[in-house]
Motif scaffolding. Structure first.
Motif, PDB file in Angstrom:
ATOM      1  N   ASP A   1     -42.334  32.674  13.559  1.00 55.10           N
ATOM      2  CA  ASP A   1     -41.206  32.136  12.787  1.00 55.10           C
ATOM      3  C   ASP A   1     -40.345  31.167  13.596  1.00 55.10           C
ATOM      4  O   ASP A   1     -39.913  30.129  13.098  1.00 55.10           O
ATOM      5  CB  ASP A   1     -40.360  33.283  12.205  1.00 55.10           C
ATOM      6  N   GLY A   2     -40.110  31.506  14.873  1.00 56.50           N
ATOM      7  CA  GLY A   2     -39.307  30.618  15.726  1.00 56.50           C
ATOM      8  C   GLY A   2     -39.985  29.267  15.888  1.00 56.50           C
ATOM      9  O   GLY A   2     -39.344  28.207  15.765  1.00 56.50           O
TER      10      GLY A   2
ATOM     11  N   ASP B   1     -44.420  39.129  10.889  1.00 60.80           N
ATOM     12  CA  ASP B   1     -43.087  39.089  10.278  1.00 60.80           C
ATOM     13  C   ASP B   1     -42.794  37.766   9.566  1.00 60.80           C
ATOM     14  O   ASP B   1     -41.648  37.323   9.520  1.00 60.80           O
ATOM     15  CB  ASP B   1     -42.017  39.365  11.357  1.00 60.80           C
TER      16      ASP B   1
ATOM     17  N   ARG C   1     -40.660  43.118  17.240  1.00 58.36           N
ATOM     18  CA  ARG C   1     -39.301  42.554  17.145  1.00 58.36           C
ATOM     19  C   ARG C   1     -38.468  43.289  16.114  1.00 58.36           C
ATOM     20  O   ARG C   1     -38.379  44.483  16.162  1.00 58.36           O
ATOM     21  CB  ARG C   1     -39.368  41.067  16.779  1.00 58.36           C
TER      22      ARG C   1
HETATM   23 MG   LIG Z   1     -41.114  35.484  15.942  1.00 61.64          MG
END
Ligand SMILES: [Mg+2]
Ligand SMILES: Nc1ncnc2c1ncn2[C@@H]1O[C@H](COP(=O)(O)OP(=O)(O)OP(=O)(O)O)[C@@H](O)[C@H]1O
Ligand SMILES: O=P(O)(O)OC[C@H]1O[C@](O)(CO)[C@@H](O)[C@@H]1O
Length: 319
Positions: free
Chosen positions: A103-104, A129, A171
């Motif tokens: 995602d980052g 995620d 995470r």
């Molecule tokens: Mg991530």
């Protein structure tokens, strides 16, 4: 498109290499030149690019890690960094970029998209995620790696009549923890998506012991708390002595499972096709068994929901 680039970014994930190979070979198949950016956005800023050929991506589909290497780049988070990265893409005559990461990495990709550069994402993280795709590359392999470890811990836990806490990565998400709890038959699972009810957990442990259960496994997602904290709380609240195992980075390594190698191959090819057909700001997604291109922004605008049916199942099946 004449020349495209591919990079891997964020935590490495098994089958990232399979994705790189698929992007490169799909491009070469269409007579498009491909370069690999080493060490993610950090390497892009430094102009650390290497040509990828049919043969240079040979013999990597089964290898763990990423041959391009990866990084978490602080510099790229700042506007000056992003503009510098755009300059580098221009300098190397790159027409489009495939970002293989989590995602980052997709947030970073979005910064390039907003500045007019064509980027397509391939979701790759053991955390699973990312909303919009049912699975991310690397999750299945990590799940199997964790399962192997949990099975071994069960052997010693049952031999010694012990309570074990096994901390797994993920995470802020509990996907890895939840699926491994179901697959290993663990008695309890704690995930960040559900508040921890310590008195209830202690009650359950108490009644399990009364029923004659002499050992128990608690799978703990790292996003809830650290294993040593939970061990302390169980001791203080219920007088329970436990052993802890923090699986750590072993979860990210290893040769990809068949599922991940196939998924990565499909996603890499879908991303390249999207890029060539003029798509940007999208990711290759696995939905109900098929490949689709969905907006990158789903990765941060939507929270991927945990399957509550699986949570109930852990509870039901651990009687
Ligand atoms: Mg991530
Ligand atoms: N908001 C942002 N703007 C620009 N770049 C970002 C942003 N968020 C993340 N990045 C870039 O993406 C890199 C990777 O992000 P991050 O460390 O969150 O990993 P990830 O891609 O989510 O993978 P994983 O969670 O599996 O490790 C960061 O180091 C940074 O360079
Ligand atoms: O390797 P690092 O930078 O310590 O990152 C660890 C994090 O990366 C992941 O392995 C993948 O996102 C997480 O599960 C974990 O919290």
């Amino acid at each position: 498109m004449k020349r495209i680039a591919v990079l891997t970014s964020g935590g490495d994930a098994p089958a990232m290499n399979a994705a790189v190979r698929s992007v490169a070979r799909s491009a070469i198949f269409r007579d498009i030149e491909v370069v690999g950016v080493r060490r993610g956005y950090e390497g892009l800023l430094e102009g650390d690019l290497i040509p990828l050929t049919k043969s240079s991506v040979g013999g990597i589909i089964h290898r763990g890690g990423t041959i391009l290497r990866t990084a978490r780049s602080e510099r790229f988070r700042r506007p000056e960094g992003i503009n510098e990265a755009l300059q580098q893409l221009k300098r190397f005559d790159i027409d489009g970029l495939v970002v293989v990461g989590g995602d980052g990495s997709f947030r970073g990709a979005w910064e390039l998209v907003q500045r007019g550069f064509a980027v397509v994402g391939v979701p790759a993280t053991i955390d699973n995620d990312i909303a919009g795709t049912d699975m991310t590359i690397g999750f299945d392999t990590a799940l199997n790696t964790v399962l192997e470890a949990v099975k071994k811990i069960r052997d010693t836990a049952s031999s010694h009549d012990r309570l074990f806490i096994i901390e797994v990565m993920g995470r802020e998400a509990g996907f890895l923890a939840l699926e491994v709890a179901v697959a290993s038959g663990a008695e309890y699972v704690l995930v960040p998506e559900r508040p921890v009810d310590l008195p209830r957990l202690c009650d359950k442990l108490h009644y399990a012991r009364k029923r004659g259960k002499t050992h128990s496994l608690i799978v703990l997602a790292e996003g809830v708390m650290a294993a040593h904290e939970l061990a302390g709380q169980l001791l203080d609240t219920g007088g329970y002595d436990s052993r802890i195992t923090v699986l750590g980075h072993i979860q990210r390594g290893g040769s990809p499972s068949a599922f991940d190698a196939v998924l990565a191959s499909r996603m890499g090819a879908a991303a390249l096709t999207g890029l060539v057909e003029g798509q940007t700001g999208v990711m290759a997604a696995y939905r109900r068994g098929g490949m689709e291109l969905v907006p990158l922004s789903l990765a941060w605008e939507q929270k991927k929901e945990l399957n509550t049916e699986l949570l109930d199942l852990v509870e039901k099946l651990s009687i």
